[in-house]
Design an enzyme around this catalytic site. Structure first.
Site, PDB file in Angstrom:
ATOM      1  N   ARG A 219      23.604  53.759 -90.154  1.00 20.45           N
ATOM      2  CA  ARG A 219      23.218  53.652 -91.548  1.00 20.45           C
ATOM      3  C   ARG A 219      23.156  52.179 -91.926  1.00 20.45           C
ATOM      4  O   ARG A 219      23.973  51.362 -91.476  1.00 20.45           O
ATOM      5  CB  ARG A 219      24.221  54.386 -92.455  1.00 20.45           C
ATOM      6  CG  ARG A 219      24.169  55.902 -92.336  1.00 20.45           C
ATOM      7  CD  ARG A 219      22.863  56.454 -92.900  1.00 20.45           C
ATOM      8  NE  ARG A 219      22.766  57.903 -92.781  1.00 20.45           N
ATOM      9  CZ  ARG A 219      22.199  58.534 -91.774  1.00 20.45           C
ATOM     10  NH1 ARG A 219      21.692  57.842 -90.767  1.00 20.45           N
ATOM     11  NH2 ARG A 219      22.129  59.854 -91.756  1.00 20.45           N
ATOM     12  N   GLU A 248      16.108  50.894 -97.716  1.00 22.85           N
ATOM     13  CA  GLU A 248      14.981  51.266 -96.870  1.00 22.85           C
ATOM     14  C   GLU A 248      13.774  51.585 -97.750  1.00 22.85           C
ATOM     15  O   GLU A 248      13.899  52.379 -98.686  1.00 22.85           O
ATOM     16  CB  GLU A 248      15.315  52.478 -95.996  1.00 22.85           C
ATOM     17  CG  GLU A 248      16.337  52.179 -94.940  1.00 22.85           C
ATOM     18  CD  GLU A 248      16.581  53.356 -94.009  1.00 22.85           C
ATOM     19  OE1 GLU A 248      15.981  54.430 -94.213  1.00 22.85           O
ATOM     20  OE2 GLU A 248      17.382  53.196 -93.072  1.00 22.85           O
ATOM     21  N   HIS A 267      13.191  53.726 -89.290  1.00 25.31           N
ATOM     22  CA  HIS A 267      14.058  54.904 -89.310  1.00 25.31           C
ATOM     23  C   HIS A 267      13.384  56.080 -88.592  1.00 25.31           C
ATOM     24  O   HIS A 267      13.230  57.183 -89.145  1.00 25.31           O
ATOM     25  CB  HIS A 267      14.412  55.299 -90.745  1.00 25.31           C
ATOM     26  CG  HIS A 267      15.700  56.059 -90.848  1.00 25.31           C
ATOM     27  ND1 HIS A 267      16.522  56.003 -91.947  1.00 25.31           N
ATOM     28  CD2 HIS A 267      16.321  56.902 -89.975  1.00 25.31           C
ATOM     29  CE1 HIS A 267      17.583  56.775 -91.757  1.00 25.31           C
ATOM     30  NE2 HIS A 267      17.475  57.333 -90.562  1.00 25.31           N
TER      31      HIS A 267
END
Length: 307
Positions: A219, A248, A267
Site C-alpha cells: 500500500r 493514486e 497498481h
C-alpha cells in the site's frame, strides 16, 4: 442440520466466475433482501449501509480494506472476509519483475539507444543478495521460492516471528530495526495500518545499503515519498519500484516520475482482467466453510486490527 442452500447476494456485478463459484459450492444467488451472505464485487461506492441484520457474512473482492474502514462500513455484527492472500501468485510475480527490472536496469535501457556505458556499470545481480520481505504472509510465501530460484536469500518479517518456510531467518515486527542493515533489498507486502504508515522513512532508508532497491506491492502509505525522493536523489539507496503510491495516481508533476532510478506501475500487480477468476475458488471454499458453521473462514477480517 438443514441442507438448504446458503442464500447469497452477488452485487453490484453479477460476475460469471463468482456466480459459478457460489452455485458450485451449493449456494443460491438471491436478492439482498433474502440473503444470508453478501459477495460484494465493488468498492465502497454504493455499498449497502446499513447492512440488513440478516446478512451474516460479507465477502469483499479487495485485499485492502482501508477504504471500507475509513467509510465506517465494517462492523462486528457479522463475519467479514476479504481477498488477502488470494492474489498472492500474481502479486509475487509482479514484485519479482519489478526487482529484476531495477537491478538489471531494464527501465533505463528501454528509454535509451544502446547506451552501454551508462547502463553497464549500474547493472546488479539478484543472485547472492539478501531480500527482506516486510509482511510475510501469502505474497511472501509465493515470492520466496521465486527469489530463491534466482539465487537470493530471504529475511521474512511478520507480526509473530513464527518461521516462514524458505526464509533464511524470520523476525517479528518488533525486531524490524535489526533487518535494514542485514538485507540488500526490501519488498513491502504488509497491510496499511497506523503502525505501518511511513514504515519507509528518512531513518529506515539511511540504514539500508546504498545499492538497495525498494519494491512496494503493498500500500502506498507504507512509504514516505518525500523521504524516498530525497534518498533516491542523494544516493542513499539505488532505486525504488512502486506498484502502489500515496495518493493514486501520483500527480503528473510528482518528482518521482522524472527519476531514472524509479519504476512506477499503475497498481497492476493483480490485474483486473483476472481478478474474479482468481478469487472464485476462494469464494467457493469460504461459502462451504460458512455453510458448515463459519469456523476457519479464509482471510477473515478483524475490523479492530485494520486488516
Amino acid at each position: 442440520m438443514s441442507t438448504a442452500p446458503v442464500r447469497v447476494a452477488l452485487i453490484p456485478d453479477h460476475d460469471p466466475h463468482l456466480a459459478e463459484a457460489i452455485t458450485s459450492a451449493g449456494g443460491e444467488i438471491v436478492d439482498l433482501a433474502d440473503a444470508r451472505a453478501l459477495v460484494w464485487t465493488g468498492d465502497t461506492a454504493g455499498f449497502p449501509s446499513p447492512l440488513p441484520d440478516h446478512i451474516e457474512w460479507v465477502q469483499l473482492r479487495l485485499a485492502g480494506i482501508e477504504s471500507f474502514l475509513n467509510a465506517g462500513l465494517l462492523d462486528d455484527k457479522r463475519i467479514w472476509t476479504n481477498a488477502s492472500g488470494f492474489y498472492a501468485e500474481n502479486v509475487a510475480e509482479h514484485a519479482l519483475a519489478l526487482l529484476l527490472a531495477g537491478l538489471r536496469q531494464i527501465n533505463v535501457a528501454v528509454t535509451r539507444h544502446w547506451d552501454k556505458q551508462a547502463i553497464d556499470t549500474a547493472v546488479r545481480s539478484l543472485h547472492g543478495s539478501t531480500v527482506a520481505i516486510i509482511g510475510a504472509g501469502g505474497i511472501a510465501r509465493s515470492l520466496i521460492p521465486r527469489l530463491r530460484a534466482c539465487g537470493a536469500d530471504v529475511l521474512a518479517v511478520n507480526h509473530s516471528g513464527r518461521p516462514v518456510e524458505g526464509a533464511r531467518d524470520t523476525y517479528p515486527s518488533s525486531r524490524l530495526d535489526e533487518v535494514w542493515s542485514r538485507c540488500d533489498h526490501v519488498v513491502l507486502a504488509a497491510p496499511s495500518t497506523d503502525e505501518t504508515r511511513h514504515l519507509i522513512n528518512e531513518t529506515t532508508l539511511a540504514k539500508l545499503p546504498s545499492h538497495a532497491w525498494i519494491v512496494n506491492v503493498a500500500r502506498g502509505p507504507l512509504v514516505d515519498e518525500d523521504a524516498l525522493h530525497t534518498a533516491l536523489t542523494t544516493g542513499v539507496i539505488a532505486g525504488a519500484a512502486l506498484d502502489v503510491t500515496d495518493p493514486e495516481p501520483p500527480a503528473v508533476d510528482h518528482p518521482l516520475w522524472d527519476l531514472p532510478n524509479v519504476i512506477i506501475t499503475p497498481h497492476v500487480a493483480n490485474p483486473s482482467s483476472g481478478l474474479t477468476r482468481t478469487l472464485a475458488p476462494w469464494v467457493a471454499e469460504n461459502l462451504r466453510r460458512f455453510a458448515a458453521g463459519g469456523a476457519d473462514m479464509l482471510a477473515r477480517v478483524d475490523p479492530n486490527a485494520s486488516y
